[in-house]
Design a protein around this motif. Structure first.
Motif, PDB file in Angstrom:
ATOM      1  N   GLU A 437    -119.726 -39.652  31.965  1.00 33.89           N
ATOM      2  CA  GLU A 437    -119.936 -40.711  32.949  1.00 33.89           C
ATOM      3  C   GLU A 437    -121.101 -40.373  33.868  1.00 33.89           C
ATOM      4  O   GLU A 437    -121.914 -41.250  34.227  1.00 33.89           O
ATOM      5  N   ALA A 438    -121.199 -39.108  34.273  1.00 29.41           N
ATOM      6  CA  ALA A 438    -122.309 -38.695  35.135  1.00 29.41           C
ATOM      7  C   ALA A 438    -123.642 -38.882  34.420  1.00 29.41           C
ATOM      8  O   ALA A 438    -124.640 -39.317  35.014  1.00 29.41           O
ATOM      9  N   HIS A 439    -123.671 -38.554  33.122  1.00 34.21           N
ATOM     10  CA  HIS A 439    -124.893 -38.756  32.341  1.00 34.21           C
ATOM     11  C   HIS A 439    -125.251 -40.239  32.281  1.00 34.21           C
ATOM     12  O   HIS A 439    -126.414 -40.622  32.483  1.00 34.21           O
ATOM     13  N   ARG A 440    -124.273 -41.064  31.981  1.00 33.94           N
ATOM     14  CA  ARG A 440    -124.531 -42.498  31.840  1.00 33.94           C
ATOM     15  C   ARG A 440    -124.985 -43.121  33.153  1.00 33.94           C
ATOM     16  O   ARG A 440    -125.708 -44.126  33.163  1.00 33.94           O
ATOM     17  N   ALA A 441    -124.573 -42.503  34.247  1.00 30.22           N
ATOM     18  CA  ALA A 441    -124.976 -43.021  35.558  1.00 30.22           C
ATOM     19  C   ALA A 441    -126.365 -42.543  35.959  1.00 30.22           C
ATOM     20  O   ALA A 441    -126.818 -42.834  37.078  1.00 30.22           O
ATOM     21  N   GLY A 442    -127.031 -41.805  35.104  1.00 30.77           N
ATOM     22  CA  GLY A 442    -128.393 -41.374  35.401  1.00 30.77           C
ATOM     23  C   GLY A 442    -128.553 -39.886  35.579  1.00 30.77           C
ATOM     24  O   GLY A 442    -129.669 -39.388  35.757  1.00 30.77           O
ATOM     25  N   GLY A 443    -127.463 -39.131  35.536  1.00 32.68           N
ATOM     26  CA  GLY A 443    -127.549 -37.685  35.669  1.00 32.68           C
ATOM     27  C   GLY A 443    -127.739 -37.241  37.110  1.00 32.68           C
ATOM     28  O   GLY A 443    -127.767 -38.047  38.045  1.00 32.68           O
ATOM     29  N   ASP A 444    -127.838 -35.909  37.283  1.00 31.04           N
ATOM     30  CA  ASP A 444    -128.003 -35.304  38.606  1.00 31.04           C
ATOM     31  C   ASP A 444    -126.897 -35.753  39.556  1.00 31.04           C
ATOM     32  O   ASP A 444    -127.150 -36.139  40.697  1.00 31.04           O
ATOM     33  N   ARG A 445    -125.672 -35.724  39.091  1.00 35.70           N
ATOM     34  CA  ARG A 445    -124.550 -36.129  39.920  1.00 35.70           C
ATOM     35  C   ARG A 445    -123.262 -35.537  39.340  1.00 35.70           C
ATOM     36  O   ARG A 445    -123.248 -35.009  38.238  1.00 35.70           O
ATOM     37  N   ALA A 446    -122.181 -35.645  40.105  1.00 32.11           N
ATOM     38  CA  ALA A 446    -120.859 -35.187  39.679  1.00 32.11           C
ATOM     39  C   ALA A 446    -119.928 -36.377  39.579  1.00 32.11           C
ATOM     40  O   ALA A 446    -120.013 -37.325  40.362  1.00 32.11           O
ATOM     41  N   SER A 447    -119.041 -36.326  38.594  1.00 37.87           N
ATOM     42  CA  SER A 447    -118.083 -37.399  38.392  1.00 37.87           C
ATOM     43  C   SER A 447    -116.705 -36.792  38.186  1.00 37.87           C
ATOM     44  O   SER A 447    -116.574 -35.763  37.511  1.00 37.87           O
ATOM     45  N   VAL A 448    -115.709 -37.433  38.763  1.00 35.33           N
ATOM     46  CA  VAL A 448    -114.340 -36.942  38.651  1.00 35.33           C
ATOM     47  C   VAL A 448    -113.562 -37.847  37.703  1.00 35.33           C
ATOM     48  O   VAL A 448    -113.600 -39.071  37.838  1.00 35.33           O
ATOM     49  N   TYR A 449    -112.881 -37.226  36.757  1.00 31.14           N
ATOM     50  CA  TYR A 449    -111.976 -37.994  35.915  1.00 31.14           C
ATOM     51  C   TYR A 449    -110.643 -38.089  36.656  1.00 31.14           C
ATOM     52  O   TYR A 449    -109.978 -37.075  36.889  1.00 31.14           O
ATOM     53  N   ASN A 450    -110.283 -39.298  37.050  1.00 30.57           N
ATOM     54  CA  ASN A 450    -109.083 -39.467  37.865  1.00 30.57           C
ATOM     55  C   ASN A 450    -107.981 -40.235  37.155  1.00 30.57           C
ATOM     56  O   ASN A 450    -107.024 -40.687  37.787  1.00 30.57           O
ATOM     57  N   GLY A 451    -108.106 -40.416  35.869  1.00 24.97           N
ATOM     58  CA  GLY A 451    -107.038 -41.086  35.130  1.00 24.97           C
ATOM     59  C   GLY A 451    -107.231 -42.584  35.032  1.00 24.97           C
ATOM     60  O   GLY A 451    -106.553 -43.243  34.249  1.00 24.97           O
ATOM     61  N   ARG A 452    -108.123 -43.168  35.840  1.00 25.86           N
ATOM     62  CA  ARG A 452    -108.410 -44.598  35.710  1.00 25.86           C
ATOM     63  C   ARG A 452    -109.383 -44.787  34.561  1.00 25.86           C
ATOM     64  O   ARG A 452    -110.410 -44.123  34.489  1.00 25.86           O
ATOM     65  N   LEU A 453    -109.068 -45.714  33.688  1.00 29.13           N
ATOM     66  CA  LEU A 453    -109.847 -45.828  32.463  1.00 29.13           C
ATOM     67  C   LEU A 453    -111.260 -46.338  32.710  1.00 29.13           C
ATOM     68  O   LEU A 453    -112.217 -45.810  32.175  1.00 29.13           O
ATOM     69  N   GLY A 454    -111.448 -47.396  33.513  1.00 28.40           N
ATOM     70  CA  GLY A 454    -112.775 -47.914  33.809  1.00 28.40           C
ATOM     71  C   GLY A 454    -113.552 -48.226  32.558  1.00 28.40           C
ATOM     72  O   GLY A 454    -113.059 -48.860  31.627  1.00 28.40           O
ATOM     73  N   ASP A 455    -114.808 -47.774  32.540  1.00 29.30           N
ATOM     74  CA  ASP A 455    -115.667 -48.001  31.372  1.00 29.30           C
ATOM     75  C   ASP A 455    -115.163 -47.270  30.139  1.00 29.30           C
ATOM     76  O   ASP A 455    -115.493 -47.635  29.006  1.00 29.30           O
ATOM     77  N   LEU A 456    -114.386 -46.220  30.377  1.00 23.54           N
ATOM     78  CA  LEU A 456    -113.856 -45.462  29.254  1.00 23.54           C
ATOM     79  C   LEU A 456    -113.004 -46.346  28.347  1.00 23.54           C
ATOM     80  O   LEU A 456    -113.009 -46.191  27.127  1.00 23.54           O
ATOM     81  N   MET A 457    -112.272 -47.282  28.959  1.00 27.02           N
ATOM     82  CA  MET A 457    -111.452 -48.194  28.172  1.00 27.02           C
ATOM     83  C   MET A 457    -112.323 -49.066  27.270  1.00 27.02           C
ATOM     84  O   MET A 457    -111.957 -49.355  26.129  1.00 27.02           O
ATOM     85  N   GLY A 458    -113.496 -49.455  27.778  1.00 24.30           N
ATOM     86  CA  GLY A 458    -114.403 -50.256  26.949  1.00 24.30           C
ATOM     87  C   GLY A 458    -114.889 -49.468  25.750  1.00 24.30           C
ATOM     88  O   GLY A 458    -114.931 -49.978  24.621  1.00 24.30           O
TER      89      GLY A 458
END
Length: 703
Positions: A437-458
C-alpha cells in the motif's frame, strides 16, 4: 597348556598303554586266540604288520573302521591304508625307530571304509626275533581328527588375538583421540601420546601421577563425574571442558572428556578415560551458525533467523497478552539504482540501510534483510503508535544518511497479539500488504495494516475473478546444463492478466492470494498446466507453503502418470519457508512425490541455517543456490566461498546444484569453475511467455 592339548596327550598315553598290554603277551607267528581276545577288547585301531609291511592281523575296531577283514586282507600292504602323502614319512619314521631301538610315535592319515582320510595318532613297536631282526610291527592308532582341528583353531585364534592386540596398541599409540586408564587411587596406569599431549607432559612424566595433579584447574568440574563412575559403576559420562594447553599459554582448547567404568568380574578396578580435542569443531560450528543466520552482503540477520525470532515474539505476545509489531521495509526504485549505478553501489545502499536501522533500534529489537532490497524489524513490545514512531524515525534517518544515489523507503506495519493470534505467514502477509500500500501511494511513507480491507478487497476480487475466468498465463525461464550449455529444463512462472490484458507480476497478487488462502487454487492451476507441458519437455514448477500438503496435487500427478506422463520430466521447487510451518507433513508430501518418480529441488538454499536440516532430510535431487550469493560471487570472495561450500555439500550428498541469478558471463565462468551443474538467470535467458500446448487426454483439468 589348554584343555584341548591335554586331551590330545591323554589320547596318546592311552594308545601307548594299550600297546604295552599287547606287547606284554607273547605273539606267536600265527596270531593266538588270546592275543585276538585282548586286541578285540581295545577301542582303538590295532593291526599287526609284517616286516615287509603286509597286514597280518586287524582287531575288531580296525576291521570296522577300514571295512577290511582278516581273511581277505592278510596280503594287503599297510601302506595302502595310509594317505599317499604320509607313506614315505611313516616309512622313514620306522627306519629311524629301528636304528634307535625305539618305537614309532607319529600322526598320519588313515583311510576309513567310506574313503575319507582322518588323522590318527599311531604308536608302533617292532617285535624282533632271537637274532634281533624286526619280524613284526604292532600298531595302535587313535582317531585325533577333532583334536587336531581344535589345536589348529586354537593356534589360529592365538595368532589373530596377537594381531588384534598389536593393531589395538598401534591404533592407540597413533590415534588423535586420547586414551588412558586410571586405577581406583586416581593414578594413571596407561595413556597414549594423544592423551599425554593434552597436558604438555610426556607419557613417562604422567604415569603414576593422579588426574587431579595433572589437570588441577579442571579437576573441580571433572571430579564428581570421575568419582561417580568409579563409585557407582554407572555408564560412561561425557563432559565438555575448556582450558589452556600447557606449553601453549593463551590458547583456549575445548575437550570432550568421557569416563567409563573398567570391570574385572563385575568389580570396578578403575576408570577409562577418552579425551577428544574438539576446538576446531566448536570454532567451525560457531562460524557456520554465524554464516547461517547472517546476510552475506549486509552482515544483518537473514530471513531464516527473522522467522525464528518472529515465532518467539508471537509466542511471547500470546502468553503475556502483549502487543508487538512487524515492520517490513523496501527501498523504493532500488532496481533502478542497481541497474543505473551497478551492483557495487546497490550493495553499498543495502549496507547503509542496515547500518542505519541497527543504530536506531534497541538490542531487544530484531532487524534483518529478508531478500533483495527488503528488510524487516520485529518489535516484540510496541503498539501502533510506537511502531509508527519507529517507522517515521527510520525514514528520516535513512533520508539523511543514505549514500548517493539517494533513495527512499516504503514501510509496512503489521501488529500482532491482543485478541488476534496469527501465525507467522499471516503477520508477514499483513506487513507485506501494508508495504505494498505504501508503494502504491507513491513510496517514501509508512502504512499500517489494520484489518480493514480497503483497496485490498478490490485486488482480492480481481484475483478471484481471474481464477474464475482462468486469466493466468505461464512464462518460462531456461535452466542451462553447465556441461553442454544447452537447456536442461525450464522453470514455469505464473503471471496474471487483468481484464484489459495487462500482465501482472506475481509479486503483485501472490502475497494477497497467500494472505487470503487463494494461493492453493492458483497452485492447482499451475500444476494442471505444468502436467500438460511436462508431457513434451522437462519443467520445474514452484509450490507455495500452503500447497505443500495438498493431496489434490498427488492425485493429479498419479492420474497424469497413468495417462502416460514421464514423472522424471516434472521437478517441484520447495523453499524452506514452505517447510517451516509443518516440516513433518511437508516431508511426507514431498517424499510421496519422489516415490511417484518426480524430482525435487530445494530453492533459495543457503539463506538460512535451517536449510542444512532440510537438505539432510528432504529427498531433493537439486539444490538451488540463492541468487544473493551468486549475483556478485565473481567479485566477492565470501560469496564465492559460500557457493563453493554449498556445491561441495550438495555433491557429497549426491545432489545436483542450480545457481540462480546469473547476470554476467564472469559469474557464469566462476560457477563453471566451482563445478556447479546448472545455471539460471537473465544472462542466460529472461522469463518469456511459454507457448500454449494442447492438453493430451488423461491429465486432470481445471483447479
Amino acid at each position: 597348556m589348554t584343555a584341548q592339548r591335554r586331551t590330545l596327550n591323554t589320547i596318546g598315553v592311552q594308545a601307548k598303554n594299550d600297546l604295552h598290554r599287547l606287547q606284554s603277551k607273547a605273539v606267536p607267528a600265527a596270531i593266538s586266540p588270546d592275543y585276538r581276545l585282548i586286541a578285540d577288547s581295545i577301542s582303538h585301531v590295532v593291526f599287526v604288520a609284517g616286516a615287509d609291511g603286509s597286514i597280518e592281523y586287524l582287531n575288531r575296531r580296525a576291521r570296522e573302521y577300514t571295512g577290511l577283514s582278516n581273511a581277505s586282507n592278510t596280503d594287503r600292504s599297510a601302506a595302502a591304508l595310509l594317505h599317499p602323502e604320509d607313506v614315505s614319512r611313516t616309512a622313514k619314521a620306522k627306519r629311524e625307530a629301528i636304528a634307535r631301538g625305539d618305537h614309532v610315535s607319529i600322526v598320519y592319515r588313515l583311510r576309513r571304509h567310506d574313503g575319507e582320510f582322518r588323522r590318527h595318532a599311531c604308536s608302533a613297536s617292532p617285535v624282533r626275533d632271537e637274532r634281533g631282526d624286526v619280524v613284526t610291527w604292532i600298531c595302535t592308532a587313535t582317531d585325533v581328527e577333532e583334536a587336531c582341528q581344535l589345536e589348529h583353531s586354537l593356534q589360529e585364534a592365538e595368532r589373530r588375538t596377537a594381531q588384534s592386540l598389536l593393531l589395538l596398541e598401534t591404533l592407540q599409540s597413533s590415534a588423535p583421540v586420547g586414551f588412558g586408564f586410571a586405577d581406583r587411587d586416581l593414578r594413571l596406569v596407561h595413556l597414549n601420546e594423544a592423551l599425554a599431549a593434552t597436558t604438555g607432559l610426556s607419557i613417562e612424566e604422567q604415569l603414576g601421577r593422579t588426574v587431579a595433579e595433572l589437570v588441577p584447574e579442571l579437576w573441580p568440574e571433572l571430579e564428581p563425574l570421575y568419582l561417580g563412575v568409579l563409585d557407582t559403576g554407572k555408564a560412561a559420562v561425557n563432559h565438555e571442558t575448556t582450558g589452556e594447553l600447557r606449553g601453549d599459554p593463551g590458547t583456549l582448547h575445548t575437550w570432550l572428556t568421557s569416563f567409563y567404568p573398567v570391570r574385572v568380574e563385575e568389580e570396578v578396578i578403575g576408570v577409562g578415560i577418552i579425551v577428544l580435542d574438539i576446538t576446531q569443531r566448536k570454532e567451525m560450528e560457531l562460524e557456520l551458525k554465524h554464516l547461517s543466520e547472517r546476510d552475506a552482503v549486509t552482515g544483518m540477520y537473514n530471513r531464516s533467523h527473522l522467522l525464528l525470532e518472529l515465532e518467539r515474539a508471537l509466542r511471547y505476545a500470546d502468553r503475556y497478552d502483549h502487543v508487538g509489531a512487524l515492520l517490513t521495509l523496501d527501498i523504493d526504485n532500488f532496481t533502478f539504482v542497481n541497474d543505473s549505478y551497478g551492483n557495487a553501489v546497490g550493495d553499498e545502499v543495502l549496507r547503509s540501510v542496515g547500518h542505519v536501522m541497527a543504530s536506531r533500534l534497541r538490542e531487544t529489537d530484531i532487524v534483518a534483510r529478508i531478500g533483495g532490497d527488503e528488510f524487516a524489524v520485529v518489535l516484540p513490545e510496541a503498539d501502533e503508535q510506537q511502531a509508527l514512531t519507529v517507522a517515521v524515525e527510520l525514514r528520516a534517518l535513512l533520508g539523511e544518511r543514505l549514500t548517493a544515489p539517494t533513495a527512499t523507503v516504503s514501510i509496512g506495519i503489521a501488529l500482532f497479539g491482543g485478541s488476534e493470534k496469527p501465525v507467522i505467514g499471516d503477520v508477514l502477509a499483513a506487513a507485506g500488504m501494508a508495504m505494498y500500500e505504501a508503494h502504491r501511494a507513491g513510496g517514501d511513507r509508512a502504512s499500517v495494516y489494520n484489518g480493514r480491507l480497503g483497496d485490498l478487497m478490490g485486488r482480492l476480487k480481481h484475483i478471484q475473478e481471474a481464477l474464475a475466468d482462468q486469466r493466468f498465463v505461464l512464462y518460462s525461464q531456461p535452466i542451462i546444463d553447465m556441461r553442454t550449455s544447452k537447456v536442461a529444463h525450464r522453470e514455469l512462472l505464473i503471471r496474471m492478466l487483468s481484464k484489459d490484458g495487462e500482465v501482472i507480476a506475481p509479486g503483485d497478487f501472490l502475497p494477497i492470494a497467500e494472505r487470503f488462502s487463494l494461493v492453493t487454487e492458483i497452485d492447482r492451476w499451475v500444476i494442471t498446466q505444468a502436467l500438460i507441458v511436462a508431457c513434451h519437455e522437462p519443467v520445474t514448477v514452484n509450490l507455495s507453503g500452503r500447497s505443500v500438503d495438498d493431496r489434490w496435487i498427488l492425485d493429479a500427478v498419479r492420474e497424469a502418470i497413468a495417462a502416460g506422463l514421464d514423472p522424471g520430466n516434472l521437478t517441484f521447487e520447495i523453499t524452506e519457508t514452505a517447510m517451516i510451518s509443518d516440516f513433518d507433513g511437508a516431508l511426507a508430501f514431498v517424499s510421496a512425490l519422489r516415490e511417484l518418480g518426480c524430482d525435487l529441488a530445494l530453492d533459495d538454499f543457503g539463506t538460512g541455517f535451517g536449510s542444512f536440516t532440510y537438505l539432510k532430510h528432504l529427498p531433493a535431487r537439486y539444490v538451488k543456490i540463492d541468487m544473493e550469493f551468486v549475483r556478485t560471487m565473481d567479485v566477492d570472495p565470501t560469496d564465492r566461498e559460500i557457493v563453493r561450500s554449498i556445491v561441495e555439500i550438495a555433491h557429497t550428498l549426491g545432489k545436483k546444484t542450480i545457481a540462480e541469478g546469473v547476470e554476467s558471463a564472469d559469474v557464469l565462468d566462476a560457477l563453471r569453475e566451482l563445478g556447479v551443474d546448472y545455471a539460471q538467470g537473465y544472462h542466460l535467458g529472461r522469463p518469456v511467455p511459454h507457448p500454449v500446448i494442447p492438453r493430451p487426454p488423461g491429465p486432470p483439468g481445471g483447479a
